[in-house]
Design a protein around this motif. Structure first.
Motif, PDB file in Angstrom:
ATOM      1  N   SER A 111      24.503   9.647   9.759  1.00  0.00           N
ATOM      2  CA  SER A 111      23.646  10.175   8.481  1.00  0.00           C
ATOM      3  C   SER A 111      23.397  11.344   8.246  1.00  0.00           C
ATOM      4  CB  SER A 111      22.503   9.469   9.050  1.00  0.00           C
ATOM      5  OG  SER A 111      21.658   9.518  10.004  1.00  0.00           O
ATOM      6  N   GLN A 112      23.569  12.411   8.950  1.00  0.00           N
ATOM      7  CA  GLN A 112      23.250  13.570   8.232  1.00  0.00           C
ATOM      8  C   GLN A 112      24.199  14.426   7.759  1.00  0.00           C
ATOM      9  OE1 GLN A 112      23.070  15.576  12.290  1.00  0.00           O
ATOM     10  NE2 GLN A 112      20.696  15.315  12.855  1.00  0.00           N
ATOM     11  N   VAL A 113      25.340  14.017   7.815  1.00  0.00           N
ATOM     12  CA  VAL A 113      26.532  14.954   7.251  1.00  0.00           C
ATOM     13  C   VAL A 113      26.163  13.730   5.296  1.00  0.00           C
ATOM     14  CG1 VAL A 113      28.369  15.852   9.121  1.00  0.00           C
ATOM     15  CG2 VAL A 113      28.266  13.267   8.064  1.00  0.00           C
ATOM     16  N   LYS A 114      25.861  12.243   5.692  1.00  0.00           N
ATOM     17  CA  LYS A 114      25.965  11.444   4.305  1.00  0.00           C
ATOM     18  C   LYS A 114      25.008  11.987   3.071  1.00  0.00           C
ATOM     19  CE  LYS A 114      24.637   7.250   3.626  1.00  0.00           C
ATOM     20  NZ  LYS A 114      24.193   6.456   4.783  1.00  0.00           N
ATOM     21  N   ASP A 115      23.520  12.393   4.159  1.00  0.00           N
ATOM     22  CA  ASP A 115      22.962  12.823   2.860  1.00  0.00           C
ATOM     23  C   ASP A 115      23.305  14.112   2.110  1.00  0.00           C
ATOM     24  OD1 ASP A 115      22.022  10.828   3.736  1.00  0.00           O
ATOM     25  OD2 ASP A 115      20.913  11.077   4.322  1.00  0.00           O
ATOM     26  N   MET A 116      24.152  15.582   2.805  1.00  0.00           N
ATOM     27  CA  MET A 116      24.551  16.407   2.675  1.00  0.00           C
ATOM     28  C   MET A 116      25.358  16.764   0.735  1.00  0.00           C
ATOM     29  SD  MET A 116      23.901  18.559   4.935  1.00  0.00           S
ATOM     30  CE  MET A 116      24.770  19.715   4.512  1.00  0.00           C
ATOM     31  N   LYS A 117      24.523  17.659   0.343  1.00  0.00           N
ATOM     32  CA  LYS A 117      25.380  17.974  -1.102  1.00  0.00           C
ATOM     33  C   LYS A 117      26.399  18.660  -1.154  1.00  0.00           C
ATOM     34  CE  LYS A 117      22.436  14.252  -3.264  1.00  0.00           C
ATOM     35  NZ  LYS A 117      22.459  13.575  -1.834  1.00  0.00           N
ATOM     36  N   VAL A 118      26.110  19.435   0.007  1.00  0.00           N
ATOM     37  CA  VAL A 118      27.127  20.252  -0.165  1.00  0.00           C
ATOM     38  C   VAL A 118      28.466  20.091   0.656  1.00  0.00           C
ATOM     39  CG1 VAL A 118      26.447  20.941   2.072  1.00  0.00           C
ATOM     40  CG2 VAL A 118      28.091  22.915   0.448  1.00  0.00           C
ATOM     41  N   PRO A 119      29.898  20.088  -0.187  1.00  0.00           N
ATOM     42  CA  PRO A 119      31.419  19.749  -0.150  1.00  0.00           C
ATOM     43  C   PRO A 119      31.322  20.720   1.683  1.00  0.00           C
ATOM     44  CG  PRO A 119      31.517  20.945  -1.894  1.00  0.00           C
ATOM     45  CD  PRO A 119      30.506  21.374  -1.323  1.00  0.00           C
ATOM     46  N   LEU A 120      31.729  18.650   2.724  1.00  0.00           N
ATOM     47  CA  LEU A 120      32.049  19.402   3.785  1.00  0.00           C
ATOM     48  C   LEU A 120      33.927  18.722   4.453  1.00  0.00           C
ATOM     49  CD1 LEU A 120      29.265  17.618   5.255  1.00  0.00           C
ATOM     50  CD2 LEU A 120      29.636  19.739   5.304  1.00  0.00           C
ATOM     51  N   ILE A 121      34.418  19.725   5.331  1.00  0.00           N
ATOM     52  CA  ILE A 121      35.772  19.073   5.996  1.00  0.00           C
ATOM     53  C   ILE A 121      34.793  19.068   8.042  1.00  0.00           C
ATOM     54  CG2 ILE A 121      37.226  20.221   6.717  1.00  0.00           C
ATOM     55  CD1 ILE A 121      37.966  19.429   3.447  1.00  0.00           C
ATOM     56  N   ALA A 122      35.486  17.686   8.551  1.00  0.00           N
ATOM     57  CA  ALA A 122      35.502  18.068   9.636  1.00  0.00           C
ATOM     58  C   ALA A 122      36.585  18.446  10.315  1.00  0.00           C
ATOM     59  CB  ALA A 122      35.211  16.712  10.278  1.00  0.00           C
ATOM     60  N   LEU A 123      36.883  19.828  11.261  1.00  0.00           N
ATOM     61  CA  LEU A 123      37.415  20.299  11.962  1.00  0.00           C
ATOM     62  C   LEU A 123      37.590  20.315  13.624  1.00  0.00           C
ATOM     63  CD1 LEU A 123      40.224  22.634  10.533  1.00  0.00           C
ATOM     64  CD2 LEU A 123      38.988  24.360  11.583  1.00  0.00           C
TER      65      LEU A 123
END
Ligand code: RIB
Length: 272
Positions: free
Chosen positions: A77-89
């Motif tokens: 839920s923390q990453v879902k609500d993020m509007k900034v582009p994200l990548i998991a590495l």
């Protein structure tokens, strides 16, 4: 809040700046960011979710353009609500978040197969923490290689924390109570260094009495005595790909991007 971006800044979150794996990864992300005209920010989170959230909020206020996360504590839920582009590495967060990882399961199987080929008949595993996706995959690879062996015994498994000291203590206990162990697959190289030290303190000869293989391929494993055989990750390349994909996502938000899984490679050294 709406994502604004345009600071021309990219951040990388790492869980443990003391592990040489992460500076090597950061090197690549920085190079690629700079090459594309972005400045680079490194945040060390110590595997703590509250530090991640504090950094995230600070970066959002600075209109960060995108973030690469190496995290096992961020929630879906923390990453879902993020509007900034994200990548998991390196560590997956959830199947919906694009990730760049290696084939941890296959790599672990290859590591154990290699120990078997070297003649090992009682192979133990020091795993990483259970909450880390790649540690679970490496553990599963080990288990699928050994579970049907008549010698297999669950006492041969111990859980480590991806750091040296824990592995040192764990290995001493493991080898004292199970002297028949003749091979250890260690889930990362840093713990592999702890295993080498533990064997030395117990006067167990490597590789004659005990073979050790790690995972990662950090430079440190080349310097120890004996040097450490390992399943090497293409560390620079996965960092590079994560940065390239993130920049693609920032600059062309509508292009379709896919998760990537890169291959690990056996590097044989003195410990096997
Ligand atoms: O050594 C650090 C470990 O944590 C690596 O194996 C890497 O894959 C990371 O998740």
């Amino acid at each position: 809040s709406l994502f604004k971006g345009k600071s021309k800044m990219i951040a990388l979150f790492v869980p443990d700046i003391m592990n040489p794996f992460f500076p090597e990864l950061a090197r690549a992300v920085e190079d690629i960011s700079n090459k594309h005209g972005y400045t680079f920010i490194l945040c060390n989170t110590d595997n703590q979710n509250d530090k991640e959230i504090t950094y995230l909020n600070a970066l959002l206020q600075k209109s960060i353009d995108g973030i690469i996360l190496v995290s096992s504590t961020m929630t879906t839920s923390q990453v879902k609500d993020m509007k900034v582009p994200l990548i998991a590495l390196d560590r997956k967060i959830n199947p919906n978040l694009i990730s760049v990882t290696v084939n941890n399961y296959e790599g672990a199987r290859q590591a154990v197969q290699y120990l078997k080929k070297q003649g090992c008949k009682r192979i133990a595993h020091i795993s990483g923490p259970e909450n880390i996706s790649n540690a679970r995959e490496r553990f599963r690879g080990y288990l699928d290689e050994v579970r049907d062996e008549e010698w297999f015994n669950s006492d041969f498994i111990c859980v480590g924390n991806y750091a040296v000291n824990d592995a040192f203590e764990a290995t001493k206990k493991l080898l004292q109570s199970n002297p028949e162990i003749d091979g250890i697959f260690v889930a990362n190289d840093l713990m592999g260094v702890g295993v080498l030290k533990a064997a030395e303190s117990l006067k167990i000869k490597i590789p004659n009495e005990l073979s050790v293989i790690g995972f990662d391929g950090i430079e440190l494993g080349n310097i120890t005595s004996p040097s450490l055989t390992t399943m090497a990750q293409p560390i620079y390349n996965i960092g590079k790909r994560a940065a390239e994909i993130l920049i693609q996502k920032i600059e062309h938000p509508n292009t379709v991007i896919k998760s990537e899984e890169h291959k690990v490679k056996l590097i044989t050294r003195e410990s096997t």
